[in-house]
Design an enzyme around this catalytic site. Structure first.
Site, PDB file in Angstrom:
ATOM      1  N   ASN A 168     -15.491   2.135   0.274  1.00  0.00           N
ATOM      2  CA  ASN A 168     -14.626   1.586  -0.771  1.00  0.00           C
ATOM      3  C   ASN A 168     -13.666   2.685  -1.187  1.00  0.00           C
ATOM      4  OD1 ASN A 168     -15.872  -1.190  -1.492  1.00  0.00           O
ATOM      5  ND2 ASN A 168     -17.612   0.223  -1.311  1.00  0.00           N
ATOM      6  N   GLU A 169     -12.495   2.629  -0.588  1.00  0.00           N
ATOM      7  CA  GLU A 169     -11.499   3.681  -0.794  1.00  0.00           C
ATOM      8  C   GLU A 169     -10.745   3.458  -2.106  1.00  0.00           C
ATOM      9  OE1 GLU A 169     -11.614   6.168   0.940  1.00  0.00           O
ATOM     10  OE2 GLU A 169     -11.806   5.800   3.081  1.00  0.00           O
ATOM     11  N   PRO A 170      -9.968   4.459  -2.577  1.00  0.00           N
ATOM     12  CA  PRO A 170      -9.175   4.287  -3.798  1.00  0.00           C
ATOM     13  C   PRO A 170      -8.403   2.960  -3.769  1.00  0.00           C
ATOM     14  CG  PRO A 170      -9.010   6.530  -3.032  1.00  0.00           C
ATOM     15  CD  PRO A 170      -9.829   5.800  -2.015  1.00  0.00           C
ATOM     16  N   SER A 172     -10.007   0.143  -4.480  1.00  0.00           N
ATOM     17  CA  SER A 172     -11.009  -0.929  -4.331  1.00  0.00           C
ATOM     18  C   SER A 172     -11.315  -1.557  -5.682  1.00  0.00           C
ATOM     19  CB  SER A 172     -12.315  -0.362  -3.764  1.00  0.00           C
ATOM     20  OG  SER A 172     -12.116   0.108  -2.474  1.00  0.00           O
ATOM     21  N   THR A 187     -10.161  10.286   4.643  1.00  0.00           N
ATOM     22  CA  THR A 187     -11.462   9.908   5.212  1.00  0.00           C
ATOM     23  C   THR A 187     -11.402   9.991   6.735  1.00  0.00           C
ATOM     24  OG1 THR A 187     -11.861   8.432   3.364  1.00  0.00           O
ATOM     25  CG2 THR A 187     -13.132   7.999   5.366  1.00  0.00           C
TER      26      THR A 187
END
Ligand code: F6R
Length: 646
Positions: A168-170, A172, A187
């Protein structure tokens, strides 16, 4: 004294917490991981007694490996059974074949599932082969399956440098469930360690969502190493925000964050404990506070006033020392005494305030270099000085460094060898066959595939040649250049084996043979693959094993930091200034490492070349010393003494 292993003591009363997540700091990742594994094992056993299954949410990556190691150990040695365990993994790259070396299926089998008695039907890992058309439905079913088992009892989490949990990246959403996502650029950079080249890293992944994670009854979020410290601080002390998805965990009723000392390094209670509450002041903490004050107030040490101390939460110090003036001078002198142009000690002079002993005037020195270039990158100037001052300097390259050589470089050397043979009409059928075999392997090699033993040898030899050139440039005769080829490194992959007895014995033997007065080692705990840490452990364990030897009483261990970051100014115990000319010489020594120039494989997330990083860092240290009121030097290399045996 090395202060990195101890968190500063803050008295329990008058505690103003900045932390919004319950957090426990352990001395190191090993102890912390054993603690987490013990809690999980206890929960598994409790459910077994009640005749019930337990549902675990599992993570991959470097963080949970030691937790899995301990669970496997408990299974093998203490009869911990996994018969009642149901697992759901957080995520998987997309697309991804389960049998690929980089898949999370492969990871979980390697570190846990193949070594315990879990039922295969109880294992769930998102499938990276599902077609785009079906992936939405697949994700919904994954989520439903977790719910059907009654939800996750325990969720293990690592945290990415973007602040991601799962993938869950920035950006999300808090209510996001299992789904297909895009990976953040940072990532993908971090994942390069497993895929060798960034272009091989998938752009997408399937991940459980924030909401799926938040449904877990208990969460352990873990983080190790100083490269995680900035994001850990934001996750724990920052406001809840989509830009750092881990901050959503602040709303979870039953979470604990488990950190090692380095990952906790940016937390207010560790970094500036005087802002949190009353401190148990000792010399190291006072030095740290005064240097922090000088940098924060943008004033040299000797210009700090009582008001500066009072305004920055340091009034206790003024009270204790009666005036800022006395304290300023004390810290100024302490810092001044760290500076020396004589890293091997200054002969025939009073050494009571110098970092090194004057005698013996000519010392035996070993510089341990984890990879075949850390010696010149991290302490090339000091290396040159030690040789110039007539000490008997040995350099020991701890690993072959073979994974960090491009295939095209290996091919170039093979072709050179073949053409040299052709030109000189050299016979050698076996040799030719071997060359052809290696060339064929490289020509057919698939992206991300591990190298054969032969290719690793070629790549290792390339680095040997470069290391030899660098050490010779620094003035060493060949007999003082040692290649240790420690076996833990030889996996052909970025992930290495744990430190073994064979590794320690190699280091121990060299120490016994040379009986050095001074040892230099990389105390850099933030290199991307953890190689430096393992190399340091091999040295400190050898020191423990050899502590009864008479010569050990005179043996000092100095730690330098590698290409990734520098010691805090308050930690530095020896600062060796470099002139512009010496800095240029150091650069030339680093240039000998041609395979690591321009675009070395695995340079980490910093785009600068190694010589640039080294120079920027050494110049920055000199500038900070100057800002604090010391003389102005071009650059400085910094060292901390390891004293755990004292
Ligand atoms: C892994 C995962 C990721 C990692 C995170 C930290 O299943 O979901 O969130 O936990 O990227 O990775 P490491 O542990 O390698 O630093």
């Amino acid at each position: 004294m090395v202060t990195i292993k101890k968190s500063p003591k803050v008295l329990k009363y008058q505690f103003k917490s900045f932390e919004k997540l319950p957090t426990r700091i352990w001395k190191n990742a090993d102890e912390a991981s054993v603690h987490v594994a013990q809690s999980i094992a206890l929960a598994i056993r409790q459910k077994q007694q009640e005749g019930e299954p337990i549902v675990l949410g599992l993570a991959t990556g470097s963080t949970p490996i030691k937790v899995y190691d301990e669970l496997v150990r408990q299974h093998k040695e203490e009869g911990l059974s996994f018969q009642n365990v149901i697992t759901f993994n957080l995520d998987e790259y997309y697309p991804m074949q389960p049998d690929a070396e980089q898949s999370y299926v492969h990871f979980m089998r390697e570190y846990l599932f193949d070594h315990v008695d879990i039922k295969p039907e109880n294992i769930h890992i998102p499938d990276g082969r599902i077609s785009m058309d079906e992936i939405g439905k697949y994700c919904e079913d994954y989520e439903k399956k977790i719910d059907a088992y009654g939800g996750l009892d325990i969720q293990l989490l690592g945290i990415g440098r973007t602040g991601h949990i799962g993938f869950n990246e920035p950006g999300s959403w808090e209510n996001a469930l299992t789904r297909l996502v895009k990976l953040d650029a940072l990532t993908r950079q971090d994942a390069t360690k497993d895929f060798i080249l960034e272009e091989n890293v998938p752009y997408r992944a399937v991940t459980m969502g924030i909401a799926s994670i938040m449904k877990a009854k208990k969460i352990y979020m873990m983080a190790w190493g100083s490269h995680k410290a900035p994001i850990v601080q934001k996750a724990i002390e920052g406001p809840v925000s989509e830009t750092i998805p881990a901050t959503f965990l602040q709303k979870h009723p039953n979470i604990i964050t488990i950190l090692d000392t380095e990952a906790a390094g940016e937390l207010t209670r560790v970094k500036t404990p005087w802002l949190v509450g009353l401190c148990n002041w000792n010399k190291d903490l006072i030095t740290k506070a005064v240097i922090w004050l000088s940098i924060t107030a943008e004033k040299p040490l000797l210009k700090l006033t009582d008001e500066d101390y009072n305004e920055h939460g340091l009034s206790d110090l003024v009270v204790e020392y009666q005036s800022a003036y006395k304290l300023n001078i004390e810290i100024f002198n302490r810092l001044q005494h760290t500076i020396t142009g004589w890293p091997g000690g200054k002969p025939n002079s009073d050494d009571s305030t110098r970092p090194e002993r004057a005698t013996p005037a000519k010392k035996r020195v070993i510089i341990f270099s984890p990879h075949p270039d850390d010696d010149v990158i991290s302490m090339g100037g000091t290396f040159l000085r030690l040789v110039e001052h007539g000490h008997e300097v040995h350099v020991a390259y701890q690993t072959s460094g073979n994974i960090a050589v491009h295939d095209h470089d290996a091919l170039r050397y093979l072709e050179f060898f073949r053409e040299f043979g052709d030109h000189n009409s050299l016979e050698g059928e076996n040799l030719l066959k071997k060359l052809t075999k290696i060339e064929r392997f490289l020509q057919k090699k698939k992206p991300g595939q591990s190298d054969s033993n032969d290719v690793r040898l070629v790549k290792g030899l390339i680095r040997r040649g470069e290391a030899r050139a660098g050490a010779r440039f620094c003035g060493l005769p060949d007999k003082q250049i040692h290649f240790l080829d420690m076996p833990f490194y030889e996996t052909g992959r970025a992930r290495k084996k744990p430190l073994g007895q064979a590794d320690i014995q190699i280091v121990e033997k060299l120490l016994q043979d040379i009986r050095p007065h001074q040892v230099y080692a990389a105390g850099d705990l933030a290199d991307p693959h953890g190689t430096h840490r393992v190399c340091l452990d091999a040295i400190t364990q050898s020191f423990q094993n050899l502590q009864k030897e008479k010569w050990m009483k005179d043996c000092w261990l100095w730690m330098y930091r590698g290409a990734w970051h520098e010691w805090g100014i308050h930690e530095i115990e020896m600062a060796v200034p470099l002139s512009p000319h010496e800095l240029m010489k150091k650069r030339r020594a680093i240039f000998m490492h041609q395979s690591q120039k321009d675009s070395a494989p695995f340079p980490g997330s910093d785009a600068r070349e190694f010589w640039q990083r080294a120079e920027d860092r050494n110049m920055e240290t000199a500038k900070t010393y100057n800002d604090l009121g010391m003389a102005e030097y071009e650059a400085m290399e910094a060292f901390v003494r390891w004293k755990d045996l004292d």
